[in-house]
Design a protein around this motif. Structure first.
Motif, PDB file in Angstrom:
ATOM      1  N   ASP A 102       0.998  -1.113   0.130  1.00  0.00           N
ATOM      2  CA  ASP A 102      -0.038   0.219   0.027  1.00  0.00           C
ATOM      3  C   ASP A 102       0.786   1.344   0.075  1.00  0.00           C
ATOM      4  O   ASP A 102       1.781   1.404   0.776  1.00  0.00           O
ATOM      5  CB  ASP A 102      -1.020  -0.027   1.096  1.00  0.00           C
ATOM      6  CG  ASP A 102      -1.900  -1.154   1.250  1.00  0.00           C
ATOM      7  OD1 ASP A 102      -2.232  -1.432   0.068  1.00  0.00           O
ATOM      8  OD2 ASP A 102      -2.281  -1.718   2.391  1.00  0.00           O
ATOM      9  N   HIS A 253       0.770  -7.722  -0.746  1.00  0.00           N
ATOM     10  CA  HIS A 253      -0.334  -8.705  -0.563  1.00  0.00           C
ATOM     11  C   HIS A 253      -1.127  -8.642  -1.671  1.00  0.00           C
ATOM     12  O   HIS A 253      -0.802  -7.931  -2.642  1.00  0.00           O
ATOM     13  CB  HIS A 253      -1.178  -8.008   0.740  1.00  0.00           C
ATOM     14  CG  HIS A 253      -1.389  -6.535   0.714  1.00  0.00           C
ATOM     15  ND1 HIS A 253      -0.701  -5.779   0.877  1.00  0.00           N
ATOM     16  CD2 HIS A 253      -2.685  -6.069   0.375  1.00  0.00           C
ATOM     17  CE1 HIS A 253      -1.156  -4.243   0.722  1.00  0.00           C
ATOM     18  NE2 HIS A 253      -2.525  -4.693   0.348  1.00  0.00           N
ATOM     19  N   ARG A 268     -10.790   0.005   6.907  1.00  0.00           N
ATOM     20  CA  ARG A 268      -9.255  -0.080   7.009  1.00  0.00           C
ATOM     21  C   ARG A 268      -8.671   1.177   7.365  1.00  0.00           C
ATOM     22  O   ARG A 268      -9.174   2.379   7.014  1.00  0.00           O
ATOM     23  CB  ARG A 268      -8.728  -0.547   5.559  1.00  0.00           C
ATOM     24  CG  ARG A 268      -7.178  -1.055   5.507  1.00  0.00           C
ATOM     25  CD  ARG A 268      -6.660  -1.136   4.295  1.00  0.00           C
ATOM     26  NE  ARG A 268      -5.950   0.112   3.960  1.00  0.00           N
ATOM     27  CZ  ARG A 268      -5.453   0.518   2.663  1.00  0.00           C
ATOM     28  NH1 ARG A 268      -5.419  -0.654   1.658  1.00  0.00           N
ATOM     29  NH2 ARG A 268      -4.919   1.485   2.532  1.00  0.00           N
TER      30      ARG A 268
HETATM   31 FE   LIG Z   1      -3.553  -3.093  -0.590  1.00  0.00          FE
END
Ligand SMILES: [Fe+2]
Length: 277
Positions: A102, A253, A268
Motif C-alpha cells: 500500500d 499482499h 481499513r
Molecule cells: Fe492493498
C-alpha cells in the motif's frame, strides 16, 4: 510474553494468528509489546472474533503511528482515516487483486495497514501475503549487490487510471489531482528489524532511476514474479470480525477476487511509515 496470549504461525514464511487479545480494549504496554513483536516477527498478524467501532479501530492503529487521511478513496462518514473496503453483491471488480504494497508512491509509504472485516463471504475473498525479506535473501549475491545500489520511481498514475469508471468509492478529487510520485531504494532496510527487503511493486514501480521504462521492465518483471513465489506467501481465510495487520515495509499482499453475489465489507486504516532507506 503477556499471559493468555497465543501466537500461531499459519505458514512457514509469514503470517501468524494471535488469540487472547481484545482489540476493542486499550492494550496495556506488555500486551502491545507482545503484539508488536509478533508483527515484526511474522510480517502479518491476524485476530479473530473482534467487534470494533470505528474509534476503537483508529485507537488500535494509532498505537503503531499516525493514520493517513486518504485522498484516493472516499472515507467512512465522520472518520476521514477509515477507508471502506467494499464489494457489493452485484460488483465484479475489487481493489488490490494484484501483488502490491500500500502506498509505495508516497514519500512516506505506509508502515502498515489494518483491515477489519464486518461482512464477508462464507468462502472466497481470501488475502495472500508475501515475505519480501525472503524474496531479497533468496536472490544470488550478485543480484543482491546490484539491486542494493539501485533506486526506482514509484507513481500512483496507473491506479488513478484503473479506478476510473470502477464501482468503487473513489475520492471525488482523486482523478483531478496530480499523480503522486516518489523515489525509493529498490532494497530497503526495515527501521525496526534492521533486515533488508525487496521493495518493488507491479502497479506502482514505473522504472529504475537513470533508466527508461523499457530498459527497466525485463528486470522488474523478473522481480515481480520472484517476489510472489509460493514459498514466500501465506493465505488468510477471513470470517466476520477478523482483523489483519500487515507490514507494508517488508510484505506484499494480494486480495483474491474469487467470489460474487455476496457483500464483502470492512474498515481499513493505514499507518504512515518512514521514508525508505
Ligand atoms: Fe492493498
Amino acid at each position: 510474553m503477556s499471559t493468555g496470549i497465543s501466537i500461531k504461525p499459519i505458514a512457514g514464511s509469514c503470517g501468524a494468528e494471535i488469540a487472547g487479545v481484545d482489540l476493542s480494549m486499550p492494550l496495556d504496554d506488555a500486551t502491545f509489546q507482545t503484539v508488536q513483536q509478533a508483527f515484526l516477527d511474522h510480517l502479518v498478524i491476524f485476530f479473530r472474533d473482534q467487534t470494533l467501532s470505528p474509534d476503537q479501530l483508529k485507537t488500535f492503529g494509532r498505537r503503531f503511528g499516525e493514520l493517513r487521511v486518504s485522498d484516493q478513496y472516499q472515507p467512512l462518514d465522520g472518520h476521514p482515516e477509515i477507508l471502506e473496503i467494499v464489494k457489493e453483491p452485484d460488483a465484479t471488480d475489487i481493489v488490490g487483486n494484484l501483488w502490491h504494497c500500500d502506498e509505495s508512491f508516497m514519500e512516506k509509504p505506509a508502515l502498515g495497514s489494518i483491515l477489519y472485516l464486518i461482512d464477508c463471504p462464507e468462502y472466497g475473498g481470501d488475502t495472500m501475503f508475501a515475505n519480501q525479506y525472503a524474496a531479497f535473501e533468496s536472490l544470488s549475491p550478485g543480484m543482491q549487490e546490484m539491486l542494493s545500489s539501485m533506486r526506482a520511481i514509484y507513481s500512483d498514475g496507473s491506479l488513478q487510471q484503473r479506478n476510473k469508471g470502477r464501482s468503487l468509492k473513489v475520492h471525488p478529487n482523486a482523478a483531478s489531482r496530480p499523480s503522486y510520485e516518489a523515489v525509493h531504494p529498490v532494497v530497503r532496510t526495515h527501521v525496526q528489524t534492521g533486515r533488508k527487503s525487496l521493495f518493488v511493486h507491479r502497479p506502482y514501480t514505473i522504472r529504475f532511476e537513470g533508466m527508461t521504462v523499457e530498459e527497466s521492465q525485463p528486470l522488474l518483471r523478473f522481480l515481480y514474479a520472484h517476489a510472489a513465489r509460493p514459498e514466500f506467501t501465506c493465505r488468510f481465510r477471513w470470517d466476520k470480525g477478523s482483523v489483519a495487520l500487515w507490514d507494508n515495509r517488508c510484505a506484499q499482499h494480494y486480495a483474491l477476487n474469487d467470489y460474487a453475489g455476496v457483500r464483502r465489507y470492512g474498515h481499513r486504516v493505514t499507518i504512515i511509515g518512514d521514508k525508505p532507506k
